[in-house]
Design an enzyme around this catalytic site. Structure first.
Site, mmCIF file in Angstrom:
data_model
loop_
_atom_site.group_PDB
_atom_site.id
_atom_site.type_symbol
_atom_site.label_atom_id
_atom_site.label_comp_id
_atom_site.label_asym_id
_atom_site.label_seq_id
_atom_site.Cartn_x
_atom_site.Cartn_y
_atom_site.Cartn_z
ATOM 1 N N TYR A 1 1.029 -0.771 0.033
ATOM 2 C CA TYR A 1 -0.087 -0.025 -0.164
ATOM 3 C C TYR A 1 0.742 1.215 0.025
ATOM 4 O O TYR A 1 0.970 1.884 -0.644
ATOM 5 C CB TYR A 1 -0.882 0.211 1.305
ATOM 6 C CG TYR A 1 -1.909 1.297 1.521
ATOM 7 C CD1 TYR A 1 -2.510 0.978 0.167
ATOM 8 C CD2 TYR A 1 -1.719 1.417 2.282
ATOM 9 C CE1 TYR A 1 -4.109 2.313 0.255
ATOM 10 C CE2 TYR A 1 -2.942 2.781 2.406
ATOM 11 C CZ TYR A 1 -3.983 3.210 1.487
ATOM 12 O OH TYR A 1 -4.708 4.160 1.362
ATOM 13 N N ARG B 1 -3.585 8.869 17.692
ATOM 14 C CA ARG B 1 -4.076 9.461 15.639
ATOM 15 C C ARG B 1 -5.176 10.351 16.018
ATOM 16 O O ARG B 1 -5.166 10.945 16.934
ATOM 17 C CB ARG B 1 -4.962 8.366 15.572
ATOM 18 C CG ARG B 1 -4.193 7.066 15.184
ATOM 19 C CD ARG B 1 -3.279 6.584 14.457
ATOM 20 N NE ARG B 1 -3.040 5.490 14.096
ATOM 21 C CZ ARG B 1 -2.009 5.093 14.699
ATOM 22 N NH1 ARG B 1 -1.008 5.754 15.518
ATOM 23 N NH2 ARG B 1 -1.148 3.348 14.529
ATOM 24 N N GLU C 1 4.479 1.546 -0.568
ATOM 25 C CA GLU C 1 5.152 1.577 -1.819
ATOM 26 C C GLU C 1 3.928 1.620 -2.932
ATOM 27 O O GLU C 1 4.713 2.738 -3.911
ATOM 28 C CB GLU C 1 6.262 0.936 -1.600
ATOM 29 C CG GLU C 1 6.755 0.950 -0.563
ATOM 30 C CD GLU C 1 7.765 2.338 -0.691
ATOM 31 O OE1 GLU C 1 8.018 2.785 -1.207
ATOM 32 O OE2 GLU C 1 8.750 1.538 -0.024
ATOM 33 N N GLY C 2 3.037 1.472 -3.000
ATOM 34 C CA GLY C 2 1.910 1.862 -4.028
ATOM 35 C C GLY C 2 1.562 2.479 -4.173
ATOM 36 O O GLY C 2 1.908 3.703 -5.959
ATOM 37 N N SER D 1 -14.403 2.042 13.013
ATOM 38 C CA SER D 1 -15.496 0.714 13.097
ATOM 39 C C SER D 1 -15.320 -0.310 14.325
ATOM 40 O O SER D 1 -16.467 -0.252 14.290
ATOM 41 C CB SER D 1 -15.291 0.784 11.602
ATOM 42 O OG SER D 1 -13.893 0.425 11.621
ATOM 43 N N ASN D 2 -13.828 -0.604 13.580
ATOM 44 C CA ASN D 2 -14.010 -1.587 15.089
ATOM 45 C C ASN D 2 -14.384 -1.630 16.234
ATOM 46 O O ASN D 2 -14.819 -2.278 17.143
ATOM 47 C CB ASN D 2 -12.496 -1.737 14.970
ATOM 48 C CG ASN D 2 -11.579 -2.541 14.492
ATOM 49 O OD1 ASN D 2 -12.328 -4.047 14.387
ATOM 50 N ND2 ASN D 2 -10.152 -3.410 15.007
HETATM 51 N N1 LIG Z 1 -10.443 5.735 4.925
HETATM 52 C C1 LIG Z 1 -9.246 6.714 4.736
HETATM 53 O O1 LIG Z 1 -9.416 6.663 6.136
HETATM 54 C C2 LIG Z 1 -8.105 6.807 4.153
HETATM 55 C C3 LIG Z 1 -7.408 7.688 4.350
HETATM 56 C C4 LIG Z 1 -6.064 7.978 3.354
HETATM 57 C C5 LIG Z 1 -6.348 7.358 2.170
HETATM 58 N N2 LIG Z 1 -7.722 6.922 1.429
HETATM 59 C C6 LIG Z 1 -7.707 6.721 -0.203
HETATM 60 O O2 LIG Z 1 -9.231 7.042 -0.198
HETATM 61 C C7 LIG Z 1 -9.363 5.967 -0.948
HETATM 62 C C8 LIG Z 1 -10.334 6.180 -0.824
HETATM 63 O O3 LIG Z 1 -10.461 4.433 0.205
HETATM 64 P P1 LIG Z 1 -11.459 4.169 1.137
HETATM 65 O O4 LIG Z 1 -11.342 4.580 2.462
HETATM 66 O O5 LIG Z 1 -12.908 4.484 0.404
HETATM 67 O O6 LIG Z 1 -11.471 3.052 1.082
HETATM 68 P P2 LIG Z 1 -12.459 1.819 0.346
HETATM 69 O O7 LIG Z 1 -12.201 0.299 0.150
HETATM 70 O O8 LIG Z 1 -13.959 1.941 0.790
HETATM 71 O O9 LIG Z 1 -12.642 2.128 -0.788
HETATM 72 C C9 LIG Z 1 -12.133 1.641 -2.291
HETATM 73 C C10 LIG Z 1 -12.958 1.662 -3.698
HETATM 74 O O10 LIG Z 1 -12.391 0.577 -4.459
HETATM 75 C C11 LIG Z 1 -12.794 0.608 -5.301
HETATM 76 N N3 LIG Z 1 -11.170 -0.589 -5.799
HETATM 77 C C12 LIG Z 1 -10.111 -1.153 -5.332
HETATM 78 N N4 LIG Z 1 -9.764 -2.069 -6.023
HETATM 79 C C13 LIG Z 1 -9.963 -1.446 -7.358
HETATM 80 C C14 LIG Z 1 -9.613 -1.416 -8.743
HETATM 81 N N5 LIG Z 1 -8.573 -2.442 -8.969
HETATM 82 N N6 LIG Z 1 -10.617 -0.944 -9.290
HETATM 83 C C15 LIG Z 1 -11.404 -0.766 -9.063
HETATM 84 N N7 LIG Z 1 -12.464 -0.406 -8.043
HETATM 85 C C16 LIG Z 1 -11.410 -0.948 -6.910
HETATM 86 C C17 LIG Z 1 -13.307 -1.187 -4.377
HETATM 87 O O11 LIG Z 1 -14.102 -1.811 -4.666
HETATM 88 C C18 LIG Z 1 -14.036 0.473 -3.205
HETATM 89 O O12 LIG Z 1 -15.328 0.514 -3.717
HETATM 90 C C19 LIG Z 1 -8.168 4.937 -1.035
HETATM 91 O O13 LIG Z 1 -7.624 5.175 -2.454
HETATM 92 C C20 LIG Z 1 -7.704 4.989 0.265
HETATM 93 O O14 LIG Z 1 -6.180 4.281 -0.021
HETATM 94 C C21 LIG Z 1 -8.508 6.535 2.608
#
Ligand SMILES: NC(=O)c1ccc[n+]([C@@H]2O[C@H](COP(=O)([O-])OP(=O)(O)OC[C@H]3O[C@@H](n4cnc5c(N)ncnc54)[C@H](O)[C@@H]3O)[C@@H](O)[C@H]2O)c1
Length: 316
Positions: free
Chosen positions: A150, A216, A152-153, A194-195
């Site tokens: 995650y 946090r 590094e990606g 959520s946990n």
């Molecule tokens: N929630 C947080 O606190 C948080 C913090 C930092 C960054 N982010 C970033 O925000 C974005 C959304 O996060 P989130 O919390 O809504 O996560 P989430 O897992 O609820 O949503 C991610 C969505 O992407 C979809 N998805 C995953 N791989 C896919 C692919 N290969 N092709 C198409 N759809 C794909 C999933 O099905 C999901 O609907 C993410 O990129 C995450 O890295 C979130």
């Protein structure tokens, strides 16, 4: 580019996820057409079920690791599993989504000559050696650990965004999102809020990893969405990366106690060992976003927790 008026056709990848669904909802409220692209890896149709009768809303099941040919005016690239449980389940797929997904979405933005926003993360700072984290800090990331797929990606995705910007003059926005919470979080994603809420609502022991003194900061999802919209609308010379999140720190122990109190729960707190590479402190410096976008979070933790507790009460 097909842009006939103040409203646009906007692509939201990951639109059926937690943050994506809130974003789709807000963009529709503003009168835009929204194309939600999701492979439903961690997202679900229930998150956007209330939007499907809106004629301006469209869902496409698609994995962004594969090229996408659509016509849109703007792209929000959110697709990527975001919680450690989910992104570590298939780490190769996580890196592919971050990297191949970014290449495909950047390629689309380049072909269409449209602006693209990347949902990056505070995880690019790794286990930070400076506190709070400023955007100029390059991070302290383990390249071979179990969270690296995650971290590094997402770092490589940022590199790609800036190379497309420098090499192809693409209009980019890079948002470094810190912990966000609110309704539509996945109930079993293992994220701390959520946990704790689910454990509290079930009167089960609340698990704290380590002594609970790690801090946090949590941003309510409505505030985060506002910041993403402002970032997208900001002048083209403001690319980011920019921290988006709440600077108000709380220890995990205090958070657990607050949730127990607010949920009227009988839960007890129990401690387990810290997972590998769990950062000790994470707090954004949000001076840049305040200065450039005039944004800061408005929702206080109690109000946000109340709405989130109500949501989980309804679904579990
Ligand atoms: N929630 C947080 O606190 C948080 C913090 C930092 C960054 N982010 C970033 O925000 C974005 C959304 O996060 P989130 O919390 O809504 O996560 P989430 O897992 O609820 O949503 C991610 C969505 O992407 C979809 N998805 C995953 N791989 C896919 C692919 N290969 N092709 C198409 N759809 C794909 C999933 O099905 C999901 O609907 C993410 O990129 C995450 O890295 C979130």
């Amino acid at each position: 580019m097909r842009h006939y008026g103040p409203t646009k056709r906007i692509l939201v990848t990951g639109g059926a996820g937690f943050i994506g669904a809130h974003l789709c909802e807000k963009l529709l409220e503003q009168g835009h057409e929204v194309l939600c692209v999701d492979n439903f890896y961690t997202g679900c149709r229930a998150n956007v079920a209330h939007l499907v009768l809106n004629p301006l809303f469209e869902i496409l099941r698609h994995d962004i690791c594969f090229p996408l040919y659509v016509e849109v005016d703007e792209i929000y690239n959110l697709a990527c599993p975001a919680s450690p449980i989910h992104y570590q389940f298939d780490p190769v797929q996580t890196t592919k989504t971050s990297v191949h997904g970014a290449i495909n979405m950047l390629g689309l933005a380049k072909r269409l000559k449209v602006k693209i926003l990347q949902a990056s993360t505070s995880e690019v700072y790794g286990d930070p050696a400076i506190h709070p984290q400023v955007e100029s800090y390059w991070g302290n990331v383990n390249p071979i650990g179990s969270r690296s797929c995650y971290d590094e990606g997402k770092r490589c995705a940022e590199t790609l965004f800036f190379d497309y910007h420098r090499q192809h003059n693409l209009k980019i926005k890079v948002a470094r999102i810190f912990n966000t919470y609110g309704p539509r979080m996945h109930p079993s994603d293992g994220r701390v809020i959520s946990n704790f809420i689910i454990q509290a609502l079930r009167n089960k022991d609340i698990t704290i990893y380590g002594d609970g003194l790690q801090t946090r900061s949590f941003c309510y999802v409505d505030d985060l969405i506002e910041s993403l919209l402002k970032l997208m609308e900001s002048p083209d010379d403001f690319t980011g990366p920019v921290n988006l999140g709440s600077p108000d720190e709380i220890t995990i122990l205090e958070l657990a106690q607050k949730i127990i109190d607010m949920a009227g729960s009988k839960s007890q707190i129990c401690h387990k060992p810290l997972p590998q590479d769990d950062p000790h402190q994470r707090q954004p410096d949000i001076s840049l976003v305040k200065e450039k976008l005039g944004w800061q979070p408005k929702t206080d933790l109690e109000e946000g927790l109340r709405k989130t507790i109500e949501y989980f009460e309804a679904i579990i």
